[in-house]
Design a protein around this motif. Structure first.
Motif, mmCIF file in Angstrom:
data_model
loop_
_atom_site.group_PDB
_atom_site.id
_atom_site.type_symbol
_atom_site.label_atom_id
_atom_site.label_comp_id
_atom_site.label_asym_id
_atom_site.label_seq_id
_atom_site.Cartn_x
_atom_site.Cartn_y
_atom_site.Cartn_z
ATOM 1 N N VAL A 51 0.907 -1.482 -0.317
ATOM 2 C CA VAL A 51 -0.590 -0.294 0.328
ATOM 3 C C VAL A 51 0.993 1.131 0.146
ATOM 4 O O VAL A 51 1.477 1.367 0.831
ATOM 5 N N GLY A 79 1.354 5.321 -1.026
ATOM 6 C CA GLY A 79 0.380 7.007 -1.284
ATOM 7 C C GLY A 79 1.192 7.515 -2.273
ATOM 8 O O GLY A 79 2.103 7.921 -3.249
ATOM 9 N N LEU A 89 -1.501 -0.820 -3.863
ATOM 10 C CA LEU A 89 -2.775 -0.371 -3.759
ATOM 11 C C LEU A 89 -1.847 1.428 -3.108
ATOM 12 O O LEU A 89 -1.809 1.162 -2.569
ATOM 13 N N VAL A 107 -2.201 4.513 -3.037
ATOM 14 C CA VAL A 107 -3.844 6.250 -2.610
ATOM 15 C C VAL A 107 -3.519 7.048 -2.809
ATOM 16 O O VAL A 107 -2.613 7.653 -2.774
ATOM 17 N N LYS A 108 -4.361 7.686 -3.382
ATOM 18 C CA LYS A 108 -3.668 9.203 -4.317
ATOM 19 C C LYS A 108 -4.536 10.174 -3.099
ATOM 20 O O LYS A 108 -5.357 9.845 -2.224
ATOM 21 N N LYS A 109 -3.902 11.464 -3.005
ATOM 22 C CA LYS A 109 -3.929 12.370 -2.076
ATOM 23 C C LYS A 109 -5.365 12.955 -2.435
ATOM 24 O O LYS A 109 -5.407 12.919 -3.331
#
Length: 75
Positions: A37, A39, A67, A69-71
């Motif tokens: 995961v 960012g 995975l 995860v976008k800001k």
């Protein structure tokens, strides 16, 4: 790092030195992780071309699912 809300999930914090692209991929392989995961800063095309995308590199080079995860957009 806290994983009390998700039982049976192992979370570790490890500090290493080097190019993040290489180190993250190497550690994912070494630890045999099941999912990575990460960012994303959401840099534009120009910045990404100069700096490179760590998350994109890892997504293309690790053997496990990734995975990203976008800001969140600021309001």
């Amino acid at each position: 790092i806290c994983n009390e809300a998700i039982p049976n999930v192992k979370v570790e914090a490890i500090v290493e030195n080097g190019d993040p692209r290489d180190v993250i991929c190497q550690m994912a392989e070494k630890l045999g992780i099941h999912v990575l995961v990460m960012g994303s800063h959401g840099y534009g095309l120009i910045k990404r071309a100069f700096l490179g995308s760590v998350s994109n590199h890892c997504a293309q080079n690790v053997k496990c699912p990734v995975l990203i995860v976008k800001k969140p957009k600021s309001t």
